[in-house]
Write a protein that holds these residues in place. Sequence first.
Motif, PDB file in Angstrom:
ATOM      1  N   GLN A  94       0.806  -1.218   0.000  1.00  0.00           N
ATOM      2  CA  GLN A  94       0.000   0.000   0.000  1.00  0.00           C
ATOM      3  C   GLN A  94       0.839   1.267   0.000  1.00  0.00           C
ATOM      4  N   ARG A  95       1.715   1.404   0.959  1.00  0.00           N
ATOM      5  CA  ARG A  95       2.454   2.656   1.111  1.00  0.00           C
ATOM      6  C   ARG A  95       3.650   2.747   0.171  1.00  0.00           C
ATOM      7  N   LEU A  96       4.347   1.612  -0.019  1.00  0.00           N
ATOM      8  CA  LEU A  96       5.559   1.630  -0.828  1.00  0.00           C
ATOM      9  C   LEU A  96       5.321   1.262  -2.285  1.00  0.00           C
ATOM     10  N   GLN A  97       4.098   0.786  -2.607  1.00  0.00           N
ATOM     11  CA  GLN A  97       3.734   0.417  -3.974  1.00  0.00           C
ATOM     12  C   GLN A  97       4.699  -0.617  -4.552  1.00  0.00           C
ATOM     13  N   ALA A  98       5.034  -1.639  -3.747  1.00  0.00           N
ATOM     14  CA  ALA A  98       5.964  -2.684  -4.189  1.00  0.00           C
ATOM     15  C   ALA A  98       5.412  -4.048  -3.788  1.00  0.00           C
ATOM     16  N   ASP A  99       5.782  -5.062  -4.552  1.00  0.00           N
ATOM     17  CA  ASP A  99       5.334  -6.425  -4.297  1.00  0.00           C
ATOM     18  C   ASP A  99       6.250  -7.079  -3.268  1.00  0.00           C
ATOM     19  N   PRO A 100       5.741  -7.444  -2.082  1.00  0.00           N
ATOM     20  CA  PRO A 100       6.600  -8.059  -1.074  1.00  0.00           C
ATOM     21  C   PRO A 100       7.067  -9.465  -1.447  1.00  0.00           C
ATOM     22  N   PHE A 101       6.440 -10.100  -2.437  1.00  0.00           N
ATOM     23  CA  PHE A 101       6.819 -11.444  -2.867  1.00  0.00           C
ATOM     24  C   PHE A 101       7.852 -11.441  -3.999  1.00  0.00           C
ATOM     25  N   ALA A 102       8.335 -10.284  -4.404  1.00  0.00           N
ATOM     26  CA  ALA A 102       9.243 -10.175  -5.545  1.00  0.00           C
ATOM     27  C   ALA A 102      10.710 -10.429  -5.188  1.00  0.00           C
ATOM     28  N   GLY A 103      11.012 -10.665  -3.917  1.00  0.00           N
ATOM     29  CA  GLY A 103      12.396 -10.889  -3.512  1.00  0.00           C
ATOM     30  C   GLY A 103      13.132  -9.623  -3.141  1.00  0.00           C
ATOM     31  N   THR A 104      12.445  -8.492  -3.187  1.00  0.00           N
ATOM     32  CA  THR A 104      13.036  -7.225  -2.776  1.00  0.00           C
ATOM     33  C   THR A 104      13.266  -7.253  -1.269  1.00  0.00           C
ATOM     34  N   LEU A 105      14.364  -6.691  -0.826  1.00  0.00           N
ATOM     35  CA  LEU A 105      14.663  -6.585   0.589  1.00  0.00           C
ATOM     36  C   LEU A 105      14.185  -5.217   1.051  1.00  0.00           C
ATOM     37  N   PHE A 106      13.239  -5.194   1.986  1.00  0.00           N
ATOM     38  CA  PHE A 106      12.661  -3.951   2.494  1.00  0.00           C
ATOM     39  C   PHE A 106      13.252  -3.638   3.864  1.00  0.00           C
ATOM     40  N   VAL A 107      13.638  -2.383   4.077  1.00  0.00           N
ATOM     41  CA  VAL A 107      14.248  -1.954   5.332  1.00  0.00           C
ATOM     42  C   VAL A 107      13.354  -0.882   5.952  1.00  0.00           C
TER      43      VAL A 107
ATOM     44  N   TYR B 123      11.266 -11.877   1.147  1.00  0.00           N
ATOM     45  CA  TYR B 123      10.670 -13.166   0.801  1.00  0.00           C
ATOM     46  C   TYR B 123      11.705 -13.955   0.022  1.00  0.00           C
ATOM     47  N   ASP B 124      11.993 -15.201   0.456  1.00  0.00           N
ATOM     48  CA  ASP B 124      13.048 -15.991  -0.183  1.00  0.00           C
ATOM     49  C   ASP B 124      12.527 -17.081  -1.117  1.00  0.00           C
ATOM     50  N   GLY B 125      11.249 -17.064  -1.435  1.00  0.00           N
ATOM     51  CA  GLY B 125      10.680 -18.072  -2.316  1.00  0.00           C
ATOM     52  C   GLY B 125       9.914 -19.136  -1.560  1.00  0.00           C
ATOM     53  N   GLN B 126      10.226 -19.328  -0.278  1.00  0.00           N
ATOM     54  CA  GLN B 126       9.517 -20.298   0.553  1.00  0.00           C
ATOM     55  C   GLN B 126       8.757 -19.627   1.688  1.00  0.00           C
ATOM     56  N   GLY B 127       9.210 -18.470   2.084  1.00  0.00           N
ATOM     57  CA  GLY B 127       8.574 -17.761   3.192  1.00  0.00           C
ATOM     58  C   GLY B 127       9.281 -16.439   3.435  1.00  0.00           C
ATOM     59  N   PHE B 128       8.781 -15.709   4.415  1.00  0.00           N
ATOM     60  CA  PHE B 128       9.333 -14.401   4.752  1.00  0.00           C
ATOM     61  C   PHE B 128      10.378 -14.521   5.853  1.00  0.00           C
ATOM     62  N   TRP B 129      11.397 -13.693   5.755  1.00  0.00           N
ATOM     63  CA  TRP B 129      12.359 -13.470   6.812  1.00  0.00           C
ATOM     64  C   TRP B 129      12.048 -12.095   7.396  1.00  0.00           C
ATOM     65  N   LEU B 130      12.048 -11.996   8.703  1.00  0.00           N
ATOM     66  CA  LEU B 130      11.909 -10.704   9.384  1.00  0.00           C
ATOM     67  C   LEU B 130      13.036 -10.614  10.392  1.00  0.00           C
ATOM     68  N   CYS B 131      13.953  -9.707  10.163  1.00  0.00           N
ATOM     69  CA  CYS B 131      15.124  -9.538  11.030  1.00  0.00           C
ATOM     70  C   CYS B 131      15.066  -8.155  11.673  1.00  0.00           C
ATOM     71  N   THR B 132      15.508  -8.082  12.916  1.00  0.00           N
ATOM     72  CA  THR B 132      15.508  -6.825  13.654  1.00  0.00           C
ATOM     73  C   THR B 132      16.893  -6.562  14.204  1.00  0.00           C
ATOM     74  N   LYS B 133      17.326  -5.308  14.114  1.00  0.00           N
ATOM     75  CA  LYS B 133      18.543  -4.872  14.788  1.00  0.00           C
ATOM     76  C   LYS B 133      18.178  -3.669  15.640  1.00  0.00           C
ATOM     77  N   ARG B 134      18.428  -3.784  16.938  1.00  0.00           N
ATOM     78  CA  ARG B 134      18.198  -2.673  17.865  1.00  0.00           C
ATOM     79  C   ARG B 134      19.552  -2.263  18.431  1.00  0.00           C
TER      80      ARG B 134
END
Length: 124
Positions: free
Chosen positions: A32-45, A59-70
Motif C-alpha cells: 500500500q504505502r511503498l507500492q511494491a510487491d513483497p513477494f518479488a524478492g526485494t529486501l525492504f528496510v 521473501y526468499d521463495g519459501q517464506g518471509f524473513w523478518l530480522c531486527t537490529k536494535r
Amino acid sequence: MIQLTPHMRILVAVEPVDFRAGIDALAGICRQRLQADPFAGTLFVFANRRRTAVRVLVYDGQGFWLCTKRLSSGRFACWPGAGAATHPLLACQLQALLMGGDPSGVKAAPNWRQLPNPAYAAAA
C-alpha cells in the motif's frame, strides 16, 4: 541466513513504521504505502520512529524473513531523507547503514562492467 548480494534490490522505507507490526502488516505496508510487491524478492528496510532499531523484510521463495537490529545506544543518524516513499540502496550501502554509518558516502565499483574479450581482441 540472509545473504546480501550486489544484484539484490533493496528499498528503504523513508517514513518510520510501528514495530508492533509483524510480517503480514509490513507486507501490507510494502503493497500500500511503498507500492511494491513483497513477494518479488526485494529486501525492504524499515526504521522505528526514534531510529533506534531497523527491521528487514524479505521473501526468499519459501517464506518471509523478518530480522531486527536494535542499537544498544545511539540511533541510526544517516537515514535516507524525505521525498519518495522509498529510497533504493546498494548492498554495500545497506551494510554501512546497518553499522551506523552514512550510506551516501559509500563508494563501490559498478555492479557490471564489460571485460575485454581476448578471443575478439586476437581476431581484430
